[in-house]
Write a protein that holds these residues in place. Structure first.
Motif, PDB file in Angstrom:
ATOM      1  N   SER A  38       0.814  -1.222   0.000  1.00 49.38           N
ATOM      2  CA  SER A  38       0.000   0.000   0.000  1.00 49.38           C
ATOM      3  C   SER A  38       0.850   1.275   0.000  1.00 49.38           C
ATOM      4  O   SER A  38       0.324   2.354  -0.239  1.00 49.38           O
ATOM      5  CB  SER A  38      -0.933   0.011   1.214  1.00 49.38           C
ATOM      6  OG  SER A  38      -0.174   0.151   2.401  1.00 49.38           O
ATOM      7  N   LYS A  39       2.134   1.158   0.256  1.00 45.90           N
ATOM      8  CA  LYS A  39       3.011   2.326   0.281  1.00 45.90           C
ATOM      9  C   LYS A  39       3.436   2.713  -1.129  1.00 45.90           C
ATOM     10  O   LYS A  39       3.394   1.919  -2.052  1.00 45.90           O
ATOM     11  CB  LYS A  39       4.268   2.049   1.114  1.00 45.90           C
ATOM     12  CG  LYS A  39       3.999   1.673   2.533  1.00 45.90           C
ATOM     13  CD  LYS A  39       3.464   2.836   3.308  1.00 45.90           C
ATOM     14  CE  LYS A  39       3.282   2.438   4.757  1.00 45.90           C
ATOM     15  NZ  LYS A  39       1.949   2.634   5.235  1.00 45.90           N
ATOM     16  N   ASP A  40       3.872   3.922  -1.250  1.00 45.00           N
ATOM     17  CA  ASP A  40       4.402   4.412  -2.512  1.00 45.00           C
ATOM     18  C   ASP A  40       5.738   3.718  -2.778  1.00 45.00           C
ATOM     19  O   ASP A  40       6.561   3.587  -1.874  1.00 45.00           O
ATOM     20  CB  ASP A  40       4.597   5.928  -2.408  1.00 45.00           C
ATOM     21  CG  ASP A  40       4.940   6.561  -3.726  1.00 45.00           C
ATOM     22  OD1 ASP A  40       4.760   5.905  -4.763  1.00 45.00           O
ATOM     23  OD2 ASP A  40       5.390   7.719  -3.720  1.00 45.00           O
ATOM     24  N   VAL A  45      11.994   2.540  -1.916  1.00 45.39           N
ATOM     25  CA  VAL A  45      13.337   2.777  -2.454  1.00 45.39           C
ATOM     26  C   VAL A  45      14.131   3.672  -1.512  1.00 45.39           C
ATOM     27  O   VAL A  45      15.315   3.433  -1.264  1.00 45.39           O
ATOM     28  CB  VAL A  45      13.252   3.385  -3.872  1.00 45.39           C
ATOM     29  CG1 VAL A  45      14.616   3.851  -4.345  1.00 45.39           C
ATOM     30  CG2 VAL A  45      12.674   2.381  -4.841  1.00 45.39           C
ATOM     31  N   LEU A  46      13.488   4.686  -0.967  1.00 44.86           N
ATOM     32  CA  LEU A  46      14.162   5.581  -0.024  1.00 44.86           C
ATOM     33  C   LEU A  46      14.597   4.827   1.225  1.00 44.86           C
ATOM     34  O   LEU A  46      15.710   5.020   1.713  1.00 44.86           O
ATOM     35  CB  LEU A  46      13.246   6.747   0.339  1.00 44.86           C
ATOM     36  CG  LEU A  46      13.810   7.767   1.306  1.00 44.86           C
ATOM     37  CD1 LEU A  46      15.004   8.480   0.682  1.00 44.86           C
ATOM     38  CD2 LEU A  46      12.746   8.769   1.687  1.00 44.86           C
ATOM     39  N   MET A  47      13.739   3.941   1.735  1.00 40.74           N
ATOM     40  CA  MET A  47      14.082   3.169   2.926  1.00 40.74           C
ATOM     41  C   MET A  47      15.305   2.289   2.667  1.00 40.74           C
ATOM     42  O   MET A  47      16.240   2.258   3.468  1.00 40.74           O
ATOM     43  CB  MET A  47      12.894   2.312   3.343  1.00 40.74           C
ATOM     44  CG  MET A  47      13.174   1.439   4.540  1.00 40.74           C
ATOM     45  SD  MET A  47      11.814   0.376   4.978  1.00 40.74           S
ATOM     46  CE  MET A  47      11.781  -0.757   3.601  1.00 40.74           C
ATOM     47  N   PHE A  48      15.318   1.598   1.541  1.00 43.28           N
ATOM     48  CA  PHE A  48      16.459   0.732   1.235  1.00 43.28           C
ATOM     49  C   PHE A  48      17.716   1.537   0.930  1.00 43.28           C
ATOM     50  O   PHE A  48      18.819   1.112   1.248  1.00 43.28           O
ATOM     51  CB  PHE A  48      16.119  -0.210   0.088  1.00 43.28           C
ATOM     52  CG  PHE A  48      15.146  -1.281   0.478  1.00 43.28           C
ATOM     53  CD1 PHE A  48      15.479  -2.218   1.437  1.00 43.28           C
ATOM     54  CD2 PHE A  48      13.893  -1.342  -0.103  1.00 43.28           C
ATOM     55  CE1 PHE A  48      14.587  -3.208   1.820  1.00 43.28           C
ATOM     56  CE2 PHE A  48      12.993  -2.325   0.264  1.00 43.28           C
ATOM     57  CZ  PHE A  48      13.340  -3.252   1.222  1.00 43.28           C
ATOM     58  N   ALA A  49      17.567   2.723   0.329  1.00 44.86           N
ATOM     59  CA  ALA A  49      18.729   3.568   0.056  1.00 44.86           C
ATOM     60  C   ALA A  49      19.356   4.057   1.361  1.00 44.86           C
ATOM     61  O   ALA A  49      20.580   4.093   1.497  1.00 44.86           O
ATOM     62  CB  ALA A  49      18.335   4.751  -0.815  1.00 44.86           C
TER      63      ALA A  49
END
Length: 79
Positions: A38-40, A45-49
């Motif tokens: 449900s997240k964008d 991608v920002l979390m993993f970056a």
């Protein structure tokens, strides 16, 4: 590695432990999948970056660059 990555492990393990304690049990995997779906995608991608660059900083990948910049600038932080 346990001394360097304790924050990342805590961000993953603590919510899982508390959700199991709260009684999520068998439905925990479905809840995790639904919340990620449900997240964008840009948020994922920002979390993993953030985790990737955090690991790279812990390993010392940026240390040579920091040493070179500090050598050129000296003690003057205003430069």
């Amino acid at each position: 590695m346990t001394k360097r990555h304790i924050m990342m492990v805590a961000q993953i393990v603590v919510p899982i432990v508390y959700s199991l304690y709260a009684g999520a049990g068998v439905g925990l995997g479905d809840m995790i999948h639904d919340s990620i779906a449900s997240k964008d995608p840009r948020a994922a991608v920002l979390m993993f970056a953030i985790m990737l660059f955090g690991i790279m900083m812990d390993v010392g990948l940026y240390d040579p660059l920091n040493c070179q910049i500090t050598r050129q600038l000296g003690d003057d932080r205003a430069k």
